[in-house]
Design a protein around this motif. Structure first.
Motif, PDB file in Angstrom:
ATOM      1  N   LYS A 106      27.732  20.284 -11.820  1.00 30.92           N
ATOM      2  CA  LYS A 106      27.619  18.785 -11.224  1.00 30.92           C
ATOM      3  C   LYS A 106      26.510  18.249 -11.034  1.00 30.92           C
ATOM      4  O   LYS A 106      26.597  19.431 -10.285  1.00 30.92           O
ATOM      5  CB  LYS A 106      29.004  18.633 -10.211  1.00 30.92           C
ATOM      6  CG  LYS A 106      28.909  19.356  -9.319  1.00 30.92           C
ATOM      7  CD  LYS A 106      30.411  18.947  -8.833  1.00 30.92           C
ATOM      8  CE  LYS A 106      30.206  20.206  -6.925  1.00 30.92           C
ATOM      9  NZ  LYS A 106      31.341  19.206  -6.435  1.00 30.92           N
ATOM     10  N   ILE A 107      26.461  17.463 -10.410  1.00 33.39           N
ATOM     11  CA  ILE A 107      24.614  17.009 -10.087  1.00 33.39           C
ATOM     12  C   ILE A 107      24.964  16.114  -8.881  1.00 33.39           C
ATOM     13  O   ILE A 107      26.072  15.566  -8.598  1.00 33.39           O
ATOM     14  CB  ILE A 107      24.260  15.777 -11.383  1.00 33.39           C
ATOM     15  CG1 ILE A 107      23.988  16.443 -12.750  1.00 33.39           C
ATOM     16  CG2 ILE A 107      23.060  15.674 -10.532  1.00 33.39           C
ATOM     17  CD1 ILE A 107      23.626  14.732 -13.472  1.00 33.39           C
ATOM     18  N   VAL A 108      24.172  17.254  -8.054  1.00 33.09           N
ATOM     19  CA  VAL A 108      24.479  17.372  -6.451  1.00 33.09           C
ATOM     20  C   VAL A 108      22.856  17.187  -5.922  1.00 33.09           C
ATOM     21  O   VAL A 108      22.124  17.003  -6.142  1.00 33.09           O
ATOM     22  CB  VAL A 108      24.838  17.814  -5.815  1.00 33.09           C
ATOM     23  CG1 VAL A 108      25.207  18.018  -3.810  1.00 33.09           C
ATOM     24  CG2 VAL A 108      26.319  18.502  -6.004  1.00 33.09           C
ATOM     25  N   GLY A 109      23.264  15.758  -4.999  1.00 34.12           N
ATOM     26  CA  GLY A 109      21.606  15.215  -4.197  1.00 34.12           C
ATOM     27  C   GLY A 109      21.222  14.116  -4.890  1.00 34.12           C
ATOM     28  O   GLY A 109      21.850  14.209  -6.045  1.00 34.12           O
ATOM     29  N   GLU A 110      20.867  13.348  -3.940  1.00 35.84           N
ATOM     30  CA  GLU A 110      20.751  11.621  -4.549  1.00 35.84           C
ATOM     31  C   GLU A 110      18.894  12.521  -4.970  1.00 35.84           C
ATOM     32  O   GLU A 110      17.982  11.283  -5.192  1.00 35.84           O
ATOM     33  CB  GLU A 110      21.307  10.922  -3.518  1.00 35.84           C
ATOM     34  CG  GLU A 110      22.711  10.146  -3.642  1.00 35.84           C
ATOM     35  CD  GLU A 110      22.671   8.996  -2.695  1.00 35.84           C
ATOM     36  OE1 GLU A 110      21.995   8.791  -2.867  1.00 35.84           O
ATOM     37  OE2 GLU A 110      24.026   9.288  -3.010  1.00 35.84           O
ATOM     38  N   THR A 111      18.646  12.113  -3.468  1.00 33.33           N
ATOM     39  CA  THR A 111      17.193  12.334  -3.467  1.00 33.33           C
ATOM     40  C   THR A 111      16.681  13.585  -3.657  1.00 33.33           C
ATOM     41  O   THR A 111      15.229  13.332  -4.795  1.00 33.33           O
ATOM     42  CB  THR A 111      16.484  12.153  -1.638  1.00 33.33           C
ATOM     43  OG1 THR A 111      17.192  13.736  -1.414  1.00 33.33           O
ATOM     44  CG2 THR A 111      16.815  11.342  -1.141  1.00 33.33           C
ATOM     45  N   ASP A 112      17.497  14.610  -4.527  1.00 35.89           N
ATOM     46  CA  ASP A 112      17.091  15.462  -4.663  1.00 35.89           C
ATOM     47  C   ASP A 112      17.813  15.919  -6.016  1.00 35.89           C
ATOM     48  O   ASP A 112      18.909  17.152  -6.155  1.00 35.89           O
ATOM     49  CB  ASP A 112      16.132  16.431  -3.960  1.00 35.89           C
ATOM     50  CG  ASP A 112      15.625  17.656  -4.916  1.00 35.89           C
ATOM     51  OD1 ASP A 112      15.119  18.028  -6.252  1.00 35.89           O
ATOM     52  OD2 ASP A 112      15.793  19.542  -4.069  1.00 35.89           O
ATOM     53  N   PRO A 113      18.259  15.481  -6.594  1.00 33.38           N
ATOM     54  CA  PRO A 113      19.188  16.112  -7.917  1.00 33.38           C
ATOM     55  C   PRO A 113      18.995  17.579  -8.313  1.00 33.38           C
ATOM     56  O   PRO A 113      18.001  17.262  -8.442  1.00 33.38           O
ATOM     57  CB  PRO A 113      19.186  14.536  -8.520  1.00 33.38           C
ATOM     58  CG  PRO A 113      18.280  13.672  -8.307  1.00 33.38           C
ATOM     59  CD  PRO A 113      17.963  14.268  -7.368  1.00 33.38           C
ATOM     60  N   HIS A 114      19.951  17.832  -8.354  1.00 32.03           N
ATOM     61  CA  HIS A 114      20.089  19.080  -8.881  1.00 32.03           C
ATOM     62  C   HIS A 114      21.808  20.012  -9.174  1.00 32.03           C
ATOM     63  O   HIS A 114      22.618  18.680  -8.669  1.00 32.03           O
ATOM     64  CB  HIS A 114      19.529  20.667  -7.929  1.00 32.03           C
ATOM     65  CG  HIS A 114      20.349  20.471  -6.884  1.00 32.03           C
ATOM     66  ND1 HIS A 114      20.413  19.781  -5.777  1.00 32.03           N
ATOM     67  CD2 HIS A 114      21.657  21.079  -6.396  1.00 32.03           C
ATOM     68  CE1 HIS A 114      21.369  20.205  -4.627  1.00 32.03           C
ATOM     69  NE2 HIS A 114      22.064  21.038  -5.000  1.00 32.03           N
ATOM     70  N   TYR A 115      21.558  20.694 -10.254  1.00 29.19           N
ATOM     71  CA  TYR A 115      23.065  20.610 -10.675  1.00 29.19           C
ATOM     72  C   TYR A 115      23.659  22.375 -10.206  1.00 29.19           C
ATOM     73  O   TYR A 115      23.136  23.075  -9.543  1.00 29.19           O
ATOM     74  CB  TYR A 115      23.009  21.313 -12.073  1.00 29.19           C
ATOM     75  CG  TYR A 115      22.260  20.650 -13.370  1.00 29.19           C
ATOM     76  CD1 TYR A 115      23.184  19.465 -13.735  1.00 29.19           C
ATOM     77  CD2 TYR A 115      21.054  20.709 -13.621  1.00 29.19           C
ATOM     78  CE1 TYR A 115      22.758  18.982 -14.847  1.00 29.19           C
ATOM     79  CE2 TYR A 115      20.639  19.301 -14.902  1.00 29.19           C
ATOM     80  CZ  TYR A 115      21.903  18.563 -15.225  1.00 29.19           C
ATOM     81  OH  TYR A 115      21.217  17.200 -15.913  1.00 29.19           O
TER      82      TYR A 115
END
Ligand SMILES: [Zn+2]
Length: 75
Positions: A13-22
């Motif tokens: 899943k992709i987490v983080g809005e400013t620094d999206p990471h898997y």
């Protein structure tokens, strides 16, 4: 979509809005994702394999061919 984590080969899943990471859904760790493009890394662009276009092979018979086959079957 359809990406798998490098660690567990599980869904991510992709987490983080400013620094999206898997994040791996199985081990809950930040993970890299197996990308299909990885297979192309290191390849010379000129030798890049281009997927063959889906052959637009006509499988349906024309009405004329259909009639001829039906006639062959009947007589
Ligand atoms: Zn994992």
């Amino acid at each position: 979509m359809g990406q798998r984590s490098d660690c567990c080969n599980a869904k991510v899943k992709i987490v983080g809005e400013t620094d999206p990471h898997y994040v791996c859904r199985r081990c809950k760790q930040v993970c890299h994702v197996i990308m299909k493009v990885r297979q192309e890394w290191g390849l010379d662009p000129s030798t890049k394999i281009i997927p063959a276009k889906k052959r637009n092979k006509r499988t349906r018979l024309t009405p004329k061919e259909e009639r001829e086959i039906m006639r062959d079957l009947l007589y």
